[in-house]
Write a protein that holds these residues in place. Structure first.
Motif, PDB file in Angstrom:
ATOM      1  N   ASP A  67       0.829  -1.208   0.000  1.00 32.97           N
ATOM      2  CA  ASP A  67       0.000   0.000   0.000  1.00 32.97           C
ATOM      3  C   ASP A  67       0.861   1.255   0.000  1.00 32.97           C
ATOM      4  O   ASP A  67       0.541   2.249  -0.675  1.00 32.97           O
ATOM      5  CB  ASP A  67      -0.923   0.010   1.226  1.00 32.97           C
ATOM      6  N   THR A  68       1.957   1.215   0.758  1.00 35.94           N
ATOM      7  CA  THR A  68       2.861   2.371   0.811  1.00 35.94           C
ATOM      8  C   THR A  68       3.502   2.614  -0.539  1.00 35.94           C
ATOM      9  O   THR A  68       3.554   3.751  -1.035  1.00 35.94           O
ATOM     10  CB  THR A  68       3.960   2.155   1.874  1.00 35.94           C
ATOM     11  N   GLN A  69       3.998   1.546  -1.164  1.00 35.68           N
ATOM     12  CA  GLN A  69       4.611   1.676  -2.482  1.00 35.68           C
ATOM     13  C   GLN A  69       3.610   2.163  -3.508  1.00 35.68           C
ATOM     14  O   GLN A  69       3.943   2.988  -4.380  1.00 35.68           O
ATOM     15  CB  GLN A  69       5.211   0.332  -2.911  1.00 35.68           C
ATOM     16  N   SER A  70       2.382   1.674  -3.404  1.00 32.75           N
ATOM     17  CA  SER A  70       1.340   2.107  -4.337  1.00 32.75           C
ATOM     18  C   SER A  70       1.030   3.584  -4.164  1.00 32.75           C
ATOM     19  O   SER A  70       0.882   4.324  -5.146  1.00 32.75           O
ATOM     20  CB  SER A  70       0.069   1.276  -4.112  1.00 32.75           C
ATOM     21  N   TRP A  71       0.958   4.037  -2.898  1.00 31.25           N
ATOM     22  CA  TRP A  71       0.669   5.457  -2.649  1.00 31.25           C
ATOM     23  C   TRP A  71       1.781   6.332  -3.190  1.00 31.25           C
ATOM     24  O   TRP A  71       1.522   7.352  -3.840  1.00 31.25           O
ATOM     25  CB  TRP A  71       0.508   5.698  -1.146  1.00 31.25           C
ATOM     26  N   PHE A  72       3.034   5.944  -2.949  1.00 27.27           N
ATOM     27  CA  PHE A  72       4.159   6.734  -3.425  1.00 27.27           C
ATOM     28  C   PHE A  72       4.195   6.793  -4.945  1.00 27.27           C
ATOM     29  O   PHE A  72       4.440   7.843  -5.538  1.00 27.27           O
ATOM     30  CB  PHE A  72       5.481   6.167  -2.892  1.00 27.27           C
ATOM     31  N   SER A  73       3.932   5.674  -5.601  1.00 28.45           N
ATOM     32  CA  SER A  73       3.983   5.641  -7.061  1.00 28.45           C
ATOM     33  C   SER A  73       2.865   6.480  -7.677  1.00 28.45           C
ATOM     34  O   SER A  73       3.035   7.052  -8.761  1.00 28.45           O
ATOM     35  CB  SER A  73       3.895   4.206  -7.567  1.00 28.45           C
ATOM     36  N   GLN A  74       1.726   6.570  -6.996  1.00 27.66           N
ATOM     37  CA  GLN A  74       0.593   7.329  -7.522  1.00 27.66           C
ATOM     38  C   GLN A  74       0.671   8.819  -7.199  1.00 27.66           C
ATOM     39  O   GLN A  74       0.156   9.648  -7.950  1.00 27.66           O
ATOM     40  CB  GLN A  74      -0.717   6.764  -6.960  1.00 27.66           C
ATOM     41  N   ASN A  75       1.312   9.170  -6.088  1.00 33.95           N
ATOM     42  CA  ASN A  75       1.289  10.559  -5.632  1.00 33.95           C
ATOM     43  C   ASN A  75       2.611  11.293  -5.774  1.00 33.95           C
ATOM     44  O   ASN A  75       2.613  12.515  -5.964  1.00 33.95           O
ATOM     45  CB  ASN A  75       0.849  10.611  -4.166  1.00 33.95           C
ATOM     46  N   LEU A  76       3.727  10.594  -5.664  1.00 28.41           N
ATOM     47  CA  LEU A  76       5.030  11.238  -5.804  1.00 28.41           C
ATOM     48  C   LEU A  76       5.577  10.952  -7.191  1.00 28.41           C
ATOM     49  O   LEU A  76       6.245   9.945  -7.420  1.00 28.41           O
ATOM     50  CB  LEU A  76       5.999  10.751  -4.713  1.00 28.41           C
ATOM     51  N   LYS A  77       5.258  11.849  -8.113  1.00 27.79           N
ATOM     52  CA  LYS A  77       5.691  11.681  -9.496  1.00 27.79           C
ATOM     53  C   LYS A  77       7.091  12.261  -9.664  1.00 27.79           C
ATOM     54  O   LYS A  77       7.653  12.868  -8.780  1.00 27.79           O
ATOM     55  CB  LYS A  77       4.706  12.383 -10.430  1.00 27.79           C
ATOM     56  N   GLY A  78       7.626  12.079 -10.852  1.00 25.11           N
ATOM     57  CA  GLY A  78       8.914  12.670 -11.145  1.00 25.11           C
ATOM     58  C   GLY A  78      10.084  11.800 -10.708  1.00 25.11           C
ATOM     59  O   GLY A  78       9.917  10.636 -10.346  1.00 25.11           O
ATOM     60  N   ASP A  79      11.260  12.388 -10.746  1.00 32.10           N
ATOM     61  CA  ASP A  79      12.498  11.677 -10.462  1.00 32.10           C
ATOM     62  C   ASP A  79      12.564  11.248  -9.005  1.00 32.10           C
ATOM     63  O   ASP A  79      12.574  12.083  -8.097  1.00 32.10           O
ATOM     64  CB  ASP A  79      13.693  12.580 -10.809  1.00 32.10           C
ATOM     65  N   ARG A  80      12.632   9.949  -8.760  1.00 32.28           N
ATOM     66  CA  ARG A  80      12.640   9.440  -7.385  1.00 32.28           C
ATOM     67  C   ARG A  80      13.943   9.773  -6.668  1.00 32.28           C
ATOM     68  O   ARG A  80      13.968   9.903  -5.441  1.00 32.28           O
ATOM     69  CB  ARG A  80      12.422   7.935  -7.392  1.00 32.28           C
ATOM     70  N   TRP A  81      15.030   9.911  -7.422  1.00 29.84           N
ATOM     71  CA  TRP A  81      16.301  10.269  -6.803  1.00 29.84           C
ATOM     72  C   TRP A  81      16.244  11.687  -6.240  1.00 29.84           C
ATOM     73  O   TRP A  81      16.778  11.973  -5.167  1.00 29.84           O
ATOM     74  CB  TRP A  81      17.445  10.146  -7.814  1.00 29.84           C
ATOM     75  N   ILE A  82      15.596  12.598  -6.964  1.00 29.95           N
ATOM     76  CA  ILE A  82      15.459  13.976  -6.462  1.00 29.95           C
ATOM     77  C   ILE A  82      14.620  13.979  -5.186  1.00 29.95           C
ATOM     78  O   ILE A  82      14.959  14.648  -4.199  1.00 29.95           O
ATOM     79  CB  ILE A  82      14.832  14.887  -7.535  1.00 29.95           C
ATOM     80  N   TRP A  83      13.524  13.214  -5.194  1.00 27.75           N
ATOM     81  CA  TRP A  83      12.712  13.092  -3.981  1.00 27.75           C
ATOM     82  C   TRP A  83      13.555  12.564  -2.828  1.00 27.75           C
ATOM     83  O   TRP A  83      13.553  13.129  -1.719  1.00 27.75           O
ATOM     84  CB  TRP A  83      11.539  12.135  -4.226  1.00 27.75           C
ATOM     85  N   ALA A  84      14.275  11.486  -3.071  1.00 25.66           N
ATOM     86  CA  ALA A  84      15.035  10.832  -2.001  1.00 25.66           C
ATOM     87  C   ALA A  84      16.117  11.751  -1.441  1.00 25.66           C
ATOM     88  O   ALA A  84      16.287  11.867  -0.220  1.00 25.66           O
ATOM     89  CB  ALA A  84      15.664   9.537  -2.528  1.00 25.66           C
ATOM     90  N   VAL A  85      16.852  12.434  -2.327  1.00 18.71           N
ATOM     91  CA  VAL A  85      17.930  13.322  -1.880  1.00 18.71           C
ATOM     92  C   VAL A  85      17.380  14.464  -1.044  1.00 18.71           C
ATOM     93  O   VAL A  85      17.907  14.779   0.040  1.00 18.71           O
ATOM     94  CB  VAL A  85      18.711  13.867  -3.096  1.00 18.71           C
ATOM     95  N   CYS A  86      16.311  15.088  -1.517  1.00 20.58           N
ATOM     96  CA  CYS A  86      15.760  16.255  -0.806  1.00 20.58           C
ATOM     97  C   CYS A  86      15.164  15.857   0.544  1.00 20.58           C
ATOM     98  O   CYS A  86      15.359  16.563   1.539  1.00 20.58           O
ATOM     99  CB  CYS A  86      14.723  16.949  -1.676  1.00 20.58           C
TER     100      CYS A  86
END
Length: 385
Positions: free
Chosen positions: A12-31
């Motif tokens: 469920d967590t992975q599904s929520w992140f994939s649906q709501n946090l778009k864009g480059d995942r590395w930028i999300w993770a670094v920030c």
């Protein structure tokens, strides 16, 4: 039963992140990692101010910085869901709004450390730094102007009014109260203009415009920080003199060694000016060691790589230029702050984006990162801008 529940929560967590946090995942993770790491560092570095200004209430800065990080994440989230092409519609207006704000700050702004950089927001008492707004607005509009002329079809009038005059006015207004910010922003703009195929002679004209408007604003508004900047540069090139901030910074990093003194165990935070802002990198190295400093540098270099990687995703000039400009602005500021801490540059007062304490910087860096994330989605057509 428990294992199934854990797997379901994970899915469920992975599904929520994939649906709501778009864009480059590395930028999300670094920030996100930068902001989470900054919380214990700022908490440790702000102890001196807590006892000096808050009667020993150390939790005040912990809660304040945590809320600022959370608000920056919220800004990133909502901005990254907006198609980045919509920012182009308001870019020119935003730049011209920043001009009177910069003028107001210069002549009637809140003075801190002999510089009028801030406008105080009524009722909430939060200070607002218009130069942070001007940086994002100018880079956005300059990217749009360059994208429309990416094939080199410039007329002299277009070159003189939009890139040259606009960059000169905004950076010139920032210069008297914040020399280093004006220089960094001018460098990013000239680099963007070079990438955008502006003729070299007009890059020199931009430099002349910057010098002219900087001189005019200094003359009109009694030097402010220009004298301070001059003395810092002179001290930097004098091998027999080390400014107090740099001396304390070197001592902090020397104490850190390879592995550091440990979380919240800094000693130089009691003596180092602005340890939670300008010299937070020194506190990080003292507490987390050289390995921690290298890790922090690697995070910003990763952000640089992923921000430029978004150019391949968009395959459109405006998105590519905008992502490059915002990425350069954030990472160059971070590298400048680190270079000052280790003595490679004169003391500038630049903070570490998404890491140092500061409201306006945190919010507008969150805005810039949100725009980078929107670009990295690669879902929008630029035909209508």
């Amino acid at each position: 039963m428990v294992i199934e529940l854990v797997h379901r929560i994970k899915e469920d967590t992975q599904s929520w992140f994939s649906q709501n946090l778009k864009g480059d995942r590395w930028i999300w993770a670094v920030c996100i990692f930068l902001m989470l790491w900054s919380i214990p560092v700022v908490y440790s570095a702000s102890v001196k101010d807590a006892y000096r200004e808050r009667q020993g209430n150390t939790e005040y800065y912990l809660i304040k910085h945590s809320l600022l990080c959370l608000s920056a994440l919220v800004i990133m989230y909502f901005v990254h869901r907006v198609p980045y092409i919509k920012f182009a519609r308001f870019s020119r207006l935003s730049v011209w709004i920043s001009v009177p704000l910069l003028l107001f700050a210069a002549f009637n702004g809140k003075v801190v450390n002999d510089a009028a950089r801030w406008i105080e927001i009524p009722l909430i008492g939060q200070r607002f730094q218009p130069s942070e707004f001007a940086k994002v607005a100018l880079i956005t509009h300059l990217s749009l102007v360059l994208a429309k002329h990416i094939k080199g079809r410039w007329s002299p009038r277009e070159l003189l009014t939009e890139p040259v005059l606009l960059v000169g006015i905004v950076c010139g207004l920032i210069f008297p109260s914040n020399v280093s910010t004006a220089v960094l922003l001018a460098g990013v703009c000239i680099l963007l203009m070079y990438v955008g195929k502006v003729p070299v002679r007009y890059l020199f004209l931009t430099g002349l415009a910057l010098a002219f408007f900087a001189t005019v604003t200094v003359v009109l508004r009694t030097t402010q920080r220009s004298g301070t900047a001059q003395s810092r540069v002179q001290t930097f090139f004098n091998p027999d003199t080390v400014v107090y901030q740099s001396r304390q910074s070197y001592m902090a990093m020397a104490r850190g060694g390879i592995r550091g003194e440990g979380v919240a165990k800094s000693r130089q935070r009691r003596f180092l000016p602005e340890p939670q802002k300008d010299f937070i990198f020194a506190i990080t190295v003292e507490e987390y060691g050289t390995l921690g400093g290298l890790a922090l540098m690697l995070l910003f270099l990763t952000l640089l790589y992923r921000g430029l990687k978004a150019i391949d995703v968009t395959k459109r000039p405006f998105g590519g230029l905008l992502s490059a400009g915002l990425t350069f602005s954030i990472v160059f500021q971070a590298l400048t702050a680190m270079a000052v801490t280790v003595g490679l540059l004169p003391v500038t007062g630049q903070t570490l984006p998404l890491f140092s304490q500061g409201g306006t910087s945190m919010w507008f860096t969150g805005l810039a990162v949100g725009m980078m994330l929107s670009i990295s989605r690669g879902e929008f057509d630029e035909k209508n801008i």
